[in-house]
Design a protein around this motif. Structure first.
Motif, mmCIF file in Angstrom:
data_model
loop_
_atom_site.group_PDB
_atom_site.id
_atom_site.type_symbol
_atom_site.label_atom_id
_atom_site.label_comp_id
_atom_site.label_asym_id
_atom_site.label_seq_id
_atom_site.Cartn_x
_atom_site.Cartn_y
_atom_site.Cartn_z
ATOM 1 N N TRP A 82 35.577 30.450 44.612
ATOM 2 C CA TRP A 82 36.679 30.949 43.783
ATOM 3 C C TRP A 82 37.286 29.850 42.902
ATOM 4 N N GLU A 83 36.660 28.695 42.854
ATOM 5 C CA GLU A 83 37.251 27.563 42.145
ATOM 6 C C GLU A 83 37.486 27.854 40.671
ATOM 7 N N LYS A 84 36.598 28.619 40.034
ATOM 8 C CA LYS A 84 36.709 28.881 38.591
ATOM 9 C C LYS A 84 37.416 30.194 38.283
ATOM 10 N N LYS A 85 37.916 30.837 39.295
ATOM 11 C CA LYS A 85 38.675 32.065 39.055
ATOM 12 C C LYS A 85 40.122 31.698 38.724
ATOM 13 N N MET A 122 42.434 46.135 44.830
ATOM 14 C CA MET A 122 42.180 45.448 43.559
ATOM 15 C C MET A 122 40.928 44.580 43.673
ATOM 16 N N PRO A 123 40.249 44.362 42.546
ATOM 17 C CA PRO A 123 39.040 43.547 42.556
ATOM 18 C C PRO A 123 39.371 42.058 42.609
ATOM 19 N N VAL A 124 38.366 41.263 42.920
ATOM 20 C CA VAL A 124 38.499 39.813 42.815
ATOM 21 C C VAL A 124 38.399 39.450 41.336
ATOM 22 N N GLY A 174 48.905 39.737 42.606
ATOM 23 C CA GLY A 174 47.492 39.411 42.769
ATOM 24 C C GLY A 174 46.676 39.489 41.510
ATOM 25 N N MET A 175 47.230 40.054 40.437
ATOM 26 C CA MET A 175 46.499 40.135 39.167
ATOM 27 C C MET A 175 47.319 39.502 38.049
#
Length: 717
Positions: free
Chosen positions: A564-567, A626-628, A706-707
């Motif tokens: 998830w580093e680049k999210k 919700m999506p990642v 979260g979004m």
């Protein structure tokens, strides 16, 4: 003076002679099908001429209708619900209201909130604590979870409710049947809300959009030993629901002849609170309220738009509620009768009797003052009469066993008469009369009825140290004259003055904005701030927020999940984002800077052009969870004319903050990939570059989502 009204002939009192009800109101005398029409145009209706037959038939209809309902009044005889029959002034309160919660001190300020209402209109009897809409749907937190995210969690909410109780104010929590698009709670709504209410000590539940709260809520609350009062937003679809819906919201009639509330007529102990959230002049509401002997929803913070009572309306509610509270046992009299005999056109009264005293509530629907004899009532020897509204004792003219009562009624004003039988008394009557006399030294018509929108300001953003060249990972945006054209996507509010935002060049908040402005050159992050970048900030700075609830909620053991580093980093408040920016020598963008970097100078609808293209952004999810978020560099084809990436459809992004005396809100840009279904009430998307979302702010614990992420700006040299 009019002669005594003639009783209209009653040829039938069977099924077909009974009047038909219309929605929430009963037909006014002389207007039901088949009845004599004693009128010459609506403004000349002779109500009293048709009242005797109207009242007789309405009593027959009520008796039969209660039989058809299988009516059981046991809920209205329960001691634990007696307070609902005295719940005169109710309000819906946004938790984001700064009088309720101080975001600087980080604490609830219930006393400040209640003191303000008492000062302006005499205070409230109950409050609906509203923590759901309009922000619900920005991520997958459901209506119950959002209560847990209030400052201090459920213990904080419990203490706030205890503070209301300390001041004698009952508390409702909301429930909404339409919330089926966010994360499932795992149990039916009635179980979830009953458990929540018991946990925090709430007294009742308001059914948002419910036409009658279902009996399952009653069963659930009784099963856990915490009986709750229920208050649907509008009239029940089935009249049978009146048996367990102790109260309801309602809408006033605006006809010259005030209508009779159907629910009040069926069950006089059912207190309706009139709701008219967008009203600027509340006189029609108040007339209907006082004529029917019911209550009001004194709602001012409407989804973050401040619709404050005018001075006149505030003072009218103070005087009305003083009498409605003092004589609450009369206003729920099972023997109340609307359309008591009045003597002048446009003046209407209702009678609320008991064995020892009777009260008449009076409204003047005329656009002028009324003088002289207004009311005629049967006289009983030894009876004493009082003008409650003006705080004086009366000496009626007695003729043939009838008391003719003279009153002065203000333009569009009110009156109230109390009759006490010989030997009867009212505790504190002299004090009440003195209070009302003092109130009415100031005529209502002398007070301002001019409505003004509350001024709003934008939070200043301090410039950064200028940089001639773009720092690593940033894109230079050249200076230009730019047409900043944007509009709010609020679901409600129409084009109200006070809706949305007020930019520095505007004299009020409004939904639509257009301004040609010179934008100085700046550098902006090519991508939103990632989890890896935010972790570097935490390690270097040691930053830990004072209010840490929901902070980086999707991290594990203080670090992003593997891969998830680049999210984009999410679950960060606007305060967290500012802390990161300050550490990096940057700042958050002004909203127009974000839009210019995304749009360029040609006014395009999307960063890539004017045509909608879902391949330029993450796939939109309509699932309950919700999506990642996608990696920030996953959709290079979605770049803006300047090469700025990941602007639309992955996660919302923080920009400018605005505030007024009561509410804070942030302009969110870009939309997200999460689209919860089942209702249009969820936080709407703003993928177009001429749209923004208004996100109400309370405290970091609730504001983090979260979004929702951010990107930064550096001023150019």
């Amino acid at each position: 003076m009019k002669s005594k009204p003639q009783r209209a002939p009653v040829t039938q009192v069977g099924e077909y002679a009974l009047p038909h009800t219309v929605g929430a109101h009963l037909p006014t005398p002389g207007k039901a099908p088949g009845w004599p029409m004693i009128n010459i145009g609506q403004w000349r209706i002779d109500v009293t001429g048709a009242v005797p037959v109207w009242l007789a038939e309405m009593k027959v209809w009520r008796h039969e209708h209660l039989i058809r309902m299988g009516y059981d009044d046991s809920e209205y005889r329960r001691p634990e619900f007696a307070w609902t029959q005295k719940n005169i002034v109710h309000t819906q309160m946004m938790v984001e209201d700064r009088y309720f919660y101080d975001p600087v001190a980080g604490k609830y300020t219930v006393d400040k909130y209640l003191d303000d209402l008492e000062r302006r209109f005499g205070g409230i009897d109950s409050v609906l604590i509203w923590y759901v809409y309009t922000n619900i749907g920005i991520d997958d937190r459901n209506q119950t979870a959002l209560a847990s995210d209030l400052p201090g969690g459920l213990e904080g909410l419990k203490q706030a409710i205890a503070d209301f109780h300390r001041r004698g104010v009952k508390v409702f929590l909301p429930t909404m049947a339409w919330d089926n698009g966010t994360r499932s709670e795992g149990v039916p709504d009635w179980e979830a809300v009953a458990r929540l209410a018991k946990r925090v000590g709430a007294d009742g539940v308001n059914g948002d959009t419910y036409n009658g709260v279902p009996r399952s809520f009653r069963v659930a609350s009784e099963a856990i030993g915490h009986p709750l009062a229920f208050q649907p937003e509008s009239v029940p679809y089935a009249d049978e629901q009146l048996m367990w819906n102790n109260q309801s919201w309602g809408r006033a009639s605006i006809e010259i002849i005030p209508a009779v509330s159907k629910l009040k007529w069926l069950e006089p102990r059912h207190v309706i609170n009139i709701e008219n959230r967008w009203a600027r002049d509340r006189t029609d509401d108040f007339h209907y309220m006082f004529f029917n002997g019911i209550g009001y929803v004194a709602w001012e913070n409407v989804w973050g738009v401040w619709n404050q009572f005018t001075a006149r309306d505030g003072e009218a509610l103070r005087r009305l509620s003083t009498l409605l509270r003092k004589f609450s046992e009369l206003f729920v009299s099972l023997d109340w009768e609307p359309y008591a005999l009045t003597l002048q056109q446009g003046v209407f009264a209702s009678k609320f009797p008991s064995t020892t005293k009777t009260l008449w509530s009076i409204v003047n629907r005329n656009e002028y003052d009324m003088f002289g004899e207004q009311l005629v009532v049967p006289h009983v020897e030894g009876r004493a009469y009082y003008d409650l509204w003006n705080g004086t004792r009366l000496s009626p003219r007695i003729v043939d066993g009838q008391a003719h009562i003279s009153l002065t009624l203000e333009t569009r004003g009110y009156g109230a008469v109390l009759a006490l039988e010989s030997g009867a008394s009212v505790e504190g009557l002299d004090a009440l009369l003195g209070q009302m006399k003092k109130y009415n030294e100031v005529p209502l018509q002398s007070l301002s009825n001019v409505w003004q929108a509350i001024p709003q300001k934008m939070v200043e953003i301090e410039p950064t140290k200028p940089s001639a060249a773009a720092p690593e990972g940033m894109v230079t945006i050249p200076a230009a004259d730019f047409d900043f054209v944007v509009g709010g996507i609020e679901i409600e509010g129409y084009t109200w003055k006070g809706l949305d935002f007020q930019y520095p060049w505007e004299n009020s908040a409004r939904r639509s904005h257009r301004h040609r402005m010179h934008v100085k050159s700046f550098h902006i992050d090519k991508y939103p701030v990632t989890n890896a970048q935010f972790k570097k900030f935490l390690d270097a700075s040691g930053y830990r927020p004072k209010d840490a609830h929901n902070f980086l909620r999707d991290w594990v053991d203080g670090a992003p999940r593997k891969g998830w580093e680049k999210k984009p980093v999410t679950w960060v408040s606007i305060e967290d984002a500012r802390a990161y920016a300050a550490w990096a020598g940057k700042r958050l963008p002004h909203e127009w800077e974000w839009q210019y970097a995304a749009q360029g100078a040609d006014g395009r609808l999307y960063p890539w052009g004017n045509d909608w293209n879902t391949s330029n952004m993450p796939t939109q999810s309509k699932e309950r969870e919700m999506p990642v978020p996608a990696d920030v560099d996953a959709h290079p084809q979605g770049a803006s004319p300047f090469g700025v990436m990941d602007l639309v459809g992955n996660v919302w992004q923080w920009t400018s903050e605005f505030y007024d005396e009561h509410t804070r809100a942030a302009a969110l840009r870009g939309g997200s990939s999460y689209q919860p279904q089942t209702s249009h009430w969820y936080f709407p998307q703003a993928y177009q570059l001429d749209q923004h979302g208004k996100y109400l702010l309370m405290a970091p614990s609730k504001d983090r989502a979260g979004m929702l992420g951010f990107r930064c700006v550096v001023d150019a040299g």
